[in-house]
Every structure is written in structure tokens, then in C-alpha cells.
Enzyme design. Structure first.
Site, PDB file in Angstrom:
ATOM      1  N   LYS A  39       0.823  -1.201   0.000  1.00 32.29           N
ATOM      2  CA  LYS A  39       0.000   0.000   0.000  1.00 32.29           C
ATOM      3  C   LYS A  39       0.864   1.261   0.000  1.00 32.29           C
ATOM      4  CE  LYS A  39      -4.070  -2.050   2.176  1.00 32.29           C
ATOM      5  NZ  LYS A  39      -4.971  -2.033   3.336  1.00 32.29           N
ATOM      6  N   SER A  85      -0.853   0.754   6.003  1.00 36.46           N
ATOM      7  CA  SER A  85      -1.299  -0.062   7.121  1.00 36.46           C
ATOM      8  C   SER A  85      -2.315  -1.083   6.627  1.00 36.46           C
ATOM      9  CB  SER A  85      -1.925   0.836   8.192  1.00 36.46           C
ATOM     10  OG  SER A  85      -2.255   0.097   9.339  1.00 36.46           O
ATOM     11  N   ASP A  86      -2.320  -2.245   7.258  1.00 39.66           N
ATOM     12  CA  ASP A  86      -3.301  -3.268   6.920  1.00 39.66           C
ATOM     13  C   ASP A  86      -3.592  -4.078   8.176  1.00 39.66           C
ATOM     14  OD1 ASP A  86      -4.727  -4.529   4.491  1.00 39.66           O
ATOM     15  OD2 ASP A  86      -3.960  -6.244   5.609  1.00 39.66           O
ATOM     16  N   GLN A  87      -4.813  -4.595   8.252  1.00 37.90           N
ATOM     17  CA  GLN A  87      -5.212  -5.328   9.460  1.00 37.90           C
ATOM     18  C   GLN A  87      -6.008  -6.572   9.104  1.00 37.90           C
ATOM     19  OE1 GLN A  87      -8.472  -3.825  12.120  1.00 37.90           O
ATOM     20  NE2 GLN A  87      -6.796  -3.661  13.577  1.00 37.90           N
ATOM     21  N   GLY A 120      -0.413  -4.424  10.361  1.00 39.31           N
ATOM     22  CA  GLY A 120       0.889  -4.140   9.759  1.00 39.31           C
ATOM     23  C   GLY A 120       1.035  -2.648   9.529  1.00 39.31           C
TER      24      GLY A 120
END
Length: 194
Positions: A54, A69-71, A106
């Protein structure tokens, strides 16, 4: 603080609200990447890889620090994404009832000036109360958490679903671990207190 340009690689209003807490000027850009998990990829590997993708995918025109960011939510060892529908949200919350559920978020900071990226992840554990079907349906109908990993909004009524929260940074649960982000930004001499 220097005049570094900050870019949030997300269109999420929740992540933007978290960034606003820092009082640092930033812009938002939509990331462009395939979020499909790879075969055999752990939740930790997935969120770090996607945070990096991203951050790198945004088309920035000036030297910037791009924040990705990623979740994901993990229920019984299975990676669970956003529910997208009422039925899936009810199903996810039913599975989570009475259990400890792990969330992995992340985070990546990509320095476009030198093409370097730093990334890591935070784990946060949510202990759900025992919930009956009526409570779950009432919650889903009130908050419609269809675009939230785990089918709840902890910054809203979702708090009523929990028995206990455990982790270093409660912002992690909303999707942007600010304590870790501040540590990474400090390495680029960006400090909201200076």
C-alpha cells in the site's frame, strides 16, 4: 520537526482520524494493490506485506514519507477479512462470542527520497463477552460494521461486545498503531512534540 511531507496510503476515515491525533499535516491517497493472501502466508506476513504494498503503490509527486497499514482478524487460526454483508458480520461475531480473538495490524513507512521502507506489525487481543443472537443482531444493525475487520467498531458501540482488551496501543485495533508509527517517524526526524 522538519517539513517532511506525510502521506497516508488509505482512504479510511478511521485511519485519518487517528493520524489527526498527531497534529501533523498529511494527505490521503488511495493505495492500488491486490490484497489477496498468498498460499501459506501467516497473518503477520500478510499484514506487513500489504502495508508495504500500500505504501509503495501510491503515486506521490514529491519526496514523502508514505504510511501504509493493513489489518486482519484471526478466528480459530483462520484469517478473517471484512464482512461486507450483514449476514457475514453476524456470522463473524457469533464465532467470536466468548473467545479471545487476535488482530494483527501491519505498518510501513516508505521514504520515497531514498526508496527505503521500514515495516513491522502489532498484535492486539480482544476478549469477547458471551453474546446472544439478539445482542449480535442489534449491534450489527446499529453500527453496520461491514467494512471493519472482525465486524465491529471499537471506537463506537463495539466496546459493548468486549470483556477485556489487551495490547500495547489501543489505536492498533482501529487500524493504525500510532505508538509504532511515532517510533518510525522519529527515525526520520519527524516529531509532533518538536
Amino acid at each position: 520537526m522538519n517539513s517532511t511531507t506525510l502521506v497516508l496510503a488509505s482512504t479510511s476515515p478511521f485511519r485519518a482520524q487517528l493520524m489527526e491525533k498527531l497534529g501533523l499535516p498529511f494527505t490521503q491517497l488511495a493505495p492500488h494493490c491486490d490484497e489477496t493472501p498468498l498460499d501459506g502466508e501467516s497473518p503477520q506476513q500478510l499484514v506487513v506485506r500489504l502495508a508495504e504494498l500500500k505504501a509503495r503503490s501510491c503515486n506521490v509527486r514529491e519526496e514523502s514519507l508514505v504510511i501504509g497499514s493493513d489489518q486482519v482478524c484471526v478466528i480459530d487460526g483462520e484469517i478473517i477479512g471484512k464482512p461486507h454483508t450483514r449476514e457475514k458480520a453476524i456470522e463473524q461475531l457469533t464465532r467470536q462470542s466468548g473467545k479471545a480473538i487476535h488482530f494483527y495490524t501491519g505498518l510501513a513507512v516508505y521514504d520515497t527520497a531514498n526508496d527505503k521502507i521500514e515495516s513491522n506489525y502489532e498484535r492486539f487481543t480482544v476478549y469477547f463477552r458471551e453474546l446472544c443472537a439478539n445482542q449480535i443482531e442489534a449491534y450489527v444493525d446499529k453500527e453496520q460494521p461491514f467494512y471493519c475487520a472482525g465486524s465491529f467498531k471499537s471506537e463506537g458501540l463495539g466496546i459493548a461486545l468486549f470483556e477485556k482488551l489487551e495490547g500495547r496501543d489501543p489505536n492498533t485495533l482501529v487500524g493504525l498503531p500510532l505508538i509504532m508509527l511515532l517510533e518510525m517517524l522519529a527515525r526520520h526526524r519527524v516529531d509532533p512534540l518538536s
